[in-house]
Each structure stands twice: as structure tokens, then as C-alpha cells.
Design a protein around this motif. Structure first.
Motif, PDB file in Angstrom:
ATOM      1  N   VAL A  10       0.838  -1.194   0.000  1.00  0.00           N
ATOM      2  CA  VAL A  10       0.000   0.000   0.000  1.00  0.00           C
ATOM      3  C   VAL A  10       0.876   1.247   0.000  1.00  0.00           C
ATOM      4  CG1 VAL A  10      -1.738   1.289   1.295  1.00  0.00           C
ATOM      5  CG2 VAL A  10      -1.795  -1.226   1.283  1.00  0.00           C
ATOM      6  N   SER A  47     -13.440  -1.479  -4.108  1.00  0.00           N
ATOM      7  CA  SER A  47     -13.182  -1.108  -2.713  1.00  0.00           C
ATOM      8  C   SER A  47     -12.825   0.377  -2.559  1.00  0.00           C
ATOM      9  CB  SER A  47     -12.039  -1.959  -2.157  1.00  0.00           C
ATOM     10  OG  SER A  47     -10.877  -1.816  -2.950  1.00  0.00           O
ATOM     11  N   ARG A  48     -12.965   1.143  -3.625  1.00  0.00           N
ATOM     12  CA  ARG A  48     -12.554   2.564  -3.650  1.00  0.00           C
ATOM     13  C   ARG A  48     -11.035   2.691  -3.524  1.00  0.00           C
ATOM     14  NH1 ARG A  48     -14.316   5.789   0.412  1.00  0.00           N
ATOM     15  NH2 ARG A  48     -14.730   4.009   1.771  1.00  0.00           N
ATOM     16  N   THR A  49     -10.367   1.812  -4.223  1.00  0.00           N
ATOM     17  CA  THR A  49      -8.910   1.845  -4.331  1.00  0.00           C
ATOM     18  C   THR A  49      -8.535   1.740  -5.800  1.00  0.00           C
ATOM     19  OG1 THR A  49      -8.726  -0.561  -4.162  1.00  0.00           O
ATOM     20  CG2 THR A  49      -8.590   0.683  -2.101  1.00  0.00           C
ATOM     21  N   ARG A  72      -3.506   1.744  -3.723  1.00  0.00           N
ATOM     22  CA  ARG A  72      -3.620   3.040  -3.055  1.00  0.00           C
ATOM     23  C   ARG A  72      -5.100   3.370  -2.925  1.00  0.00           C
ATOM     24  NH1 ARG A  72      -4.909   6.657  -7.065  1.00  0.00           N
ATOM     25  NH2 ARG A  72      -4.031   6.382  -9.137  1.00  0.00           N
ATOM     26  N   SER A  73      -5.420   4.074  -1.870  1.00  0.00           N
ATOM     27  CA  SER A  73      -6.806   4.458  -1.623  1.00  0.00           C
ATOM     28  C   SER A  73      -7.193   5.627  -2.520  1.00  0.00           C
ATOM     29  CB  SER A  73      -6.975   4.855  -0.153  1.00  0.00           C
ATOM     30  OG  SER A  73      -8.246   5.414   0.062  1.00  0.00           O
ATOM     31  N   ASP A  74      -8.465   5.660  -2.919  1.00  0.00           N
ATOM     32  CA  ASP A  74      -8.970   6.798  -3.689  1.00  0.00           C
ATOM     33  C   ASP A  74      -9.403   7.940  -2.783  1.00  0.00           C
ATOM     34  OD1 ASP A  74      -8.574   5.305  -5.955  1.00  0.00           O
ATOM     35  OD2 ASP A  74     -10.679   4.735  -6.197  1.00  0.00           O
ATOM     36  N   SER A  75      -9.420   7.700  -1.459  1.00  0.00           N
ATOM     37  CA  SER A  75      -9.828   8.735  -0.520  1.00  0.00           C
ATOM     38  C   SER A  75      -8.595   9.455   0.020  1.00  0.00           C
ATOM     39  CB  SER A  75     -10.630   8.134   0.635  1.00  0.00           C
ATOM     40  OG  SER A  75      -9.810   7.289   1.418  1.00  0.00           O
ATOM     41  N   SER A  80      -8.021   6.858   4.542  1.00  0.00           N
ATOM     42  CA  SER A  80      -7.575   5.802   3.619  1.00  0.00           C
ATOM     43  C   SER A  80      -7.721   4.400   4.194  1.00  0.00           C
ATOM     44  CB  SER A  80      -6.121   6.047   3.195  1.00  0.00           C
ATOM     45  OG  SER A  80      -5.275   6.167   4.319  1.00  0.00           O
ATOM     46  N   PRO A  83     -11.009   2.053   2.762  1.00  0.00           N
ATOM     47  CA  PRO A  83     -10.839   1.384   1.478  1.00  0.00           C
ATOM     48  C   PRO A  83      -9.759   0.303   1.497  1.00  0.00           C
ATOM     49  CG  PRO A  83     -11.094   3.740   1.138  1.00  0.00           C
ATOM     50  CD  PRO A  83     -10.966   3.532   2.615  1.00  0.00           C
ATOM     51  N   ILE A  84      -8.633   0.560   2.157  1.00  0.00           N
ATOM     52  CA  ILE A  84      -7.560  -0.438   2.186  1.00  0.00           C
ATOM     53  C   ILE A  84      -7.995  -1.668   2.979  1.00  0.00           C
ATOM     54  CG2 ILE A  84      -5.210  -0.915   2.984  1.00  0.00           C
ATOM     55  CD1 ILE A  84      -5.411   0.878   0.444  1.00  0.00           C
TER      56      ILE A  84
END
Length: 200
Positions: A10, A47-49, A72-75, A80, A83-84
Motif C-alpha cells: 500500500v 473497494s474505492r482503491t 492506493r486508496s482513492d480517498s 484511507s 478502502p484499504i
């Protein structure tokens, strides 16, 4: 530490062009190097990643190295963990196979260090991860960014773009960090930590 299954690597950072080349995004920037080495592009995951499924390093006899999931997270950094954590659950990757790459103001710039567990040192990305993973016992690759000069606010410092004159040195650091990740997945965490910290 379990030795089965892929590593989930990550890179911490903030999404968006304004953050792309900041000190806080050295995790993202190292992830870009790893993706390039794996011949892959990070793509959107439910998962928003953003993730890439790659093989890193060279195995015995010259075969491609072990499977690694880059993510990597999109948030933003401070949220973060959700999502992770969702991605790790989806992939069934235990926390003992998660390696987090992040910036660290407690280390001189360009210094690389490995650790498992411990505190978050005021790092909001690590706090969010620990909260959502329900453990601090995941591996970390700390990339030193140094302390802000004078009375500069630490938040302003880590969110400032890396000076262009320093970028060639940082590019070397990101390559070295990627080398460390390759060593972890091919040789193991403890041997890699020993070599990195002692130079032997």
C-alpha cells in the motif's frame, strides 16, 4: 509472520493533481515505480482503491518473482484505512502480509527504514489504517522527509511540492524504496530489514 499468499503493498498519499508530487505522497510515488517495474497500470477497484496485480523481482532460475497486489486508496490520507481494509478483506490478505509505504518526518530526508507495528507518530494515514485493520501489526516502509525548516507548519511542509532541484535525488530514493519492496517479497522481511539497517 505468515509466508503464504501475496503481499498487499500500500502506498499512502492524497489523490488529485495538487498533491501528486508532495512529501506526503512519497508512498504513491514509490507505488508508481513498482507498477512500472511490474509492467502494470493501477486500475479502479470496487473497494474505492486503485490496484495492480504484478510479479516483482526475479525468482530462482530467472522466473518472475512473487505475486504482489499494489494498492492506493482513492480517498484522502486521513480516511484511507476504510478502502484499504475493504480491499484486504476482499483479497483475504492478512495484516501480516500488508506492507505500507509512507512519509516520515522523524527520519532525515531520503532515509529508508522498516518496522512492524508500533505507534503511528501522528501520521493520519497510519492512524486510519490501524483503526480499520483493528491492529498496528502490519509492516511499514518509512521514507524520511525530514523536518520543516524554522517555524513552518508540519502540515504545510508535507503538503508542499518537492522542490524541482531535489526531484532527481527523490527519484533515486523512490527506486531504492522499490528495491526494498522487491527484497521483502523475494527474500523476506527480516533479512531485508537487517541488510537495510546495518548495510551488511
Amino acid at each position: 509472520m505468515t509466508t503464504d499468499g501475496p503481499w498487499l503493498v500500500v502506498g499512502l498519499g492524497n489523490p488529485g493533481a495538487q498533491y501528486a508530487s508532495t512529501r506526503h505522497n512519497v508512498g504513491y510515488l514509490t507505488l508508481d515505480v513498482l507498477a512500472a517495474r511490474g509492467g502494470a497500470t493501477l486500475t479502479s477497484h470496487r473497494s474505492r482503491t486503485h490496484t495492480a496485480d504484478v510479479r516483482l523481482g526475479i525468482g530462482p532460475g530467472g522466473v518472475p518473482g512473487p505475486r504482489v497486489i499494489l494498492a492506493r486508496s482513492d480517498s484522502y490520507m486521513n480516511t484511507s484505512g476504510g478502502p484499504i481494509s475493504a480491499l484486504a478483506s476482499f483479497l483475504k490478505v492478512p495484516s501480516a502480509r500488508i506492507l505500507v509505504i509512507h512519509d516520515d518526518m522523524d527520519l532525515p530526508a531520503h532515509t529508508l527504514r522498516l518496522k512492524i507495528g508500533g505507534g503511528e507518530g501522528g501520521h493520519n494515514g497510519l492512524k486510519s489504517l490501524s483503526q480499520h485493520l483493528h491492529t498496528r501489526d502490519y509492516a511499514r516502509l518509512r521514507i524520511g522527509v525530514g523536518r520543516p525548516p524554522g517555524r513552518m507548519d508540519p502540515a504545510d511542509y508535507v503538503l508542499a511540492t518537492l522542490p524541482s532541484k531535489e526531484r532527481p535525488d527523490w527519484d533515486v530514493t523512490f527506486e531504492q524504496a522499490a528495491d526494498v519492496v522487491e527484497d521483502i517479497v523475494t527474500k523476506g522481511f527480516a533479512p531485508t530489514q537487517m541488510i537495510l539497517h546495518t548495510g551488511s
